[in-house]
Every structure is written in C-alpha cells, then in structure tokens.
Design an enzyme around this catalytic site. Structure first.
Site, PDB file in Angstrom:
ATOM      1  N   ASP A   1       0.823  -1.210   0.000  1.00 37.86           N
ATOM      2  CA  ASP A   1       0.000   0.000   0.000  1.00 37.86           C
ATOM      3  C   ASP A   1       0.857   1.259   0.000  1.00 37.86           C
ATOM      4  O   ASP A   1       2.077   1.204   0.170  1.00 37.86           O
ATOM      5  CB  ASP A   1      -0.914   0.012   1.232  1.00 37.86           C
ATOM      6  CG  ASP A   1      -2.023  -1.020   1.140  1.00 37.86           C
ATOM      7  OD1 ASP A   1      -2.423  -1.363   0.014  1.00 37.86           O
ATOM      8  OD2 ASP A   1      -2.490  -1.475   2.203  1.00 37.86           O
TER       9      ASP A   1
ATOM     10  N   TYR B   1       7.057 -10.212   6.692  1.00 32.73           N
ATOM     11  CA  TYR B   1       6.822  -8.784   6.902  1.00 32.73           C
ATOM     12  C   TYR B   1       7.421  -8.366   8.236  1.00 32.73           C
ATOM     13  O   TYR B   1       7.361  -9.109   9.221  1.00 32.73           O
ATOM     14  CB  TYR B   1       5.327  -8.461   6.913  1.00 32.73           C
ATOM     15  CG  TYR B   1       4.697  -8.351   5.547  1.00 32.73           C
ATOM     16  CD1 TYR B   1       4.754  -7.155   4.834  1.00 32.73           C
ATOM     17  CD2 TYR B   1       4.038  -9.433   4.970  1.00 32.73           C
ATOM     18  CE1 TYR B   1       4.173  -7.047   3.580  1.00 32.73           C
ATOM     19  CE2 TYR B   1       3.455  -9.334   3.714  1.00 32.73           C
ATOM     20  CZ  TYR B   1       3.529  -8.135   3.029  1.00 32.73           C
ATOM     21  OH  TYR B   1       2.956  -8.028   1.786  1.00 32.73           O
TER      22      TYR B   1
END
EC number: 5.4.99.12
Length: 263
Positions: free
Chosen positions: A54, A113
């Site tokens: 994003d 992540y």
C-alpha cells in the site's frame, strides 16, 4: 519471443502511492514500466509483483517478474540497465532468468513482513516515514505471550480490512517474533506466513500494541479469531512502519516454522 526475468528490489515507499499502477499516481509498478518502456522504445512491458504494498509501505525484498521482448539480455545486465533508469528511492539487487511457468505471486511459499514501532515520546522527524509511532508504555512479555495464539492455521477474517477481494481468509502464520531495541527505542515485529490479507499485518500489530498497553486482555486473540468480525479489532498501525522483508520461493526454513513446534 520473450524472456522472463525475475528481479528482487528494495524501495522507500513513502513517496509512492503503493505498488500497483494507478492513473495519475506515482507507483512502484509504474516507474518500473516507464523504465522498461525506455528500453523497448515505447513498448509496454507488464510488470508483476509478488504483492501489492500500500501507499507508504516499504520493501526490502519485493520480487517482480516481466516478459522482455526481443533479444535476451544477461540477467545481470538487465538489472544494471534498470537501475540506471530507476529513481533513487528504488534499487534492484538480484536478477535471474526464469522459466515461463514461474510467477512471482503464484509460485510463493511464504512472505516475511516486518513492522517497526518507534517508542520515543515525540515523533522523530527523521524517522516518521519509516516507523509507526507509539509512545505509550508496553509490556513486551504480554505481547509475546499473545503472539503465540497467532501461530498456525486460522481464519483471519477479524484481522482483514474491508476492501479486500479475497473470499478465503484462512492463512497460516509460521513465525512471530517481537524484539525490543532499547538503544533506538524501537520494537521490531516480524511475521512469516503463507500469505497475508489486506492490512492484516498492520491490524495484528495494532492489536498486539493494545495488549502490550493492557487495553486488551492477553488471552483475547483466540476469541477475536473465533468471532470472524472486523469490528472486534479496529486499530490499524500506520503504513509507515511496515516493510516487506522477503518473499520465499523455497520451503520456509525450519527455524521459522514455529507452527510445527506448537502443541
């Protein structure tokens, strides 16, 4: 005839409107395709990414592939040529030629992540685009205890933001680690799983921070998972602290397979 190239890259996400190409927005896919267009004298080469980060999210190990038309270029030369044409907030550091059946998204075995929380009392002006600021007291032991309940296969509907198009919300988390860095006044959250839903890591971090701050019970995660309701956890950590660290195309190393050690 085309040649399929697989490249690994890093980028500073704070000036990008995400990875996926969008009209009138600066995106990672967009700048790569612009560079390739210069190499092909105007012909579009479609770039595929392992995931769509994003706006504001960074990557240290994003993987892309594309099919390059014309004469085959050695993989290293392709990487050097692209780096010469790319903006300074991106860099390619690995490249190889792969078979046509390889796909950066569908061939993955898992992703890693990392989320970095800044614990300074006030926002650090030099780190504000690269950390999520949380100046409140945190009990690391409570967060570590709660994180164990995330390990394994679960339906993560409660931890997925609305807007995602994926129907199946079942994912397996292999590894969660929470590491304080007292010198930097930071806390590092690492998550490795077979896949992650829209905003899932940021929502998981927000929930663990609530537990660490004693705003949520340490044993609340099993209840939230069972509820399958996004309204159960409304806190989403800022995009600025999130990094795509690595994409796995081989089996996940056993040292990260905490799910195999879970009782």
């Amino acid at each position: 005839m085309t040649t399929r190239y697989k490249l690994t890259m890093a980028y500073d996400g704070h000036l990008f409107h995400g990875f996926q190409i969008q009209p009138n927005q600066r995106t990672v896919q967009g700048v790569i395709e612009e560079a390739l267009k210069k190499m092909t004298k105007g012909k579009r080469v479609v770039v595929h990414g392992s995931g769509r980060t994003d706006a504001g999210v960074h990557a240290k190990g994003q993987v892309i592939h594309f099919d390059y038309p014309g004469k085959e270029i050695p993989a290293k030369n392709m990487m050097l040529a692209l780096n010469a044409l790319m903006p300074i907030d991106t860099v390619f550091f690995e490249s190889e030629i792969v078979d046509e059946d390889f796909h950066v998204q569908y061939s993955t075995k898992g992703k890693w992540y990392r989320y970095v929380v800044d614990q300074h009392r006030f926002t650090d002006p030099f780190n504000r685009f690269y950390t999520g600021h949380y100046p409140y007291p945190l009990d690391i032991s409570l967060m570590k205890q709660a994180a164990k309940d995330l390990i394994g296969e679960h339906d993560f509907t409660s931890f997925a933001a609305s807007g995602g198009q994926i129907v199946d919300k079942v994912r397996t988390i292999y590894y969660v680690n929470i590491t304080p860095d007292p010198d930097k006044k930071q806390i590092i959250f690492d998550f490795i799983g077979n896949g992650f839903l829209y905003n899932m890591v940021r929502i998981l971090v927000g929930t663990l921070l609530e537990i660490g701050n004693k705003k949520r019970p340490v044993d609340d995660i099993p209840r939230v998972l069972k509820a399958k309701d996004r309204q159960e956890v409304r806190t989403t950590a800022p995009a600025s602290g999130l990094y795509l660290q690595q994409v796995f195309y081989e089996d996940i190393p056993k040292k990260y397979r905490l799910d195999l050690k879970k009782d």
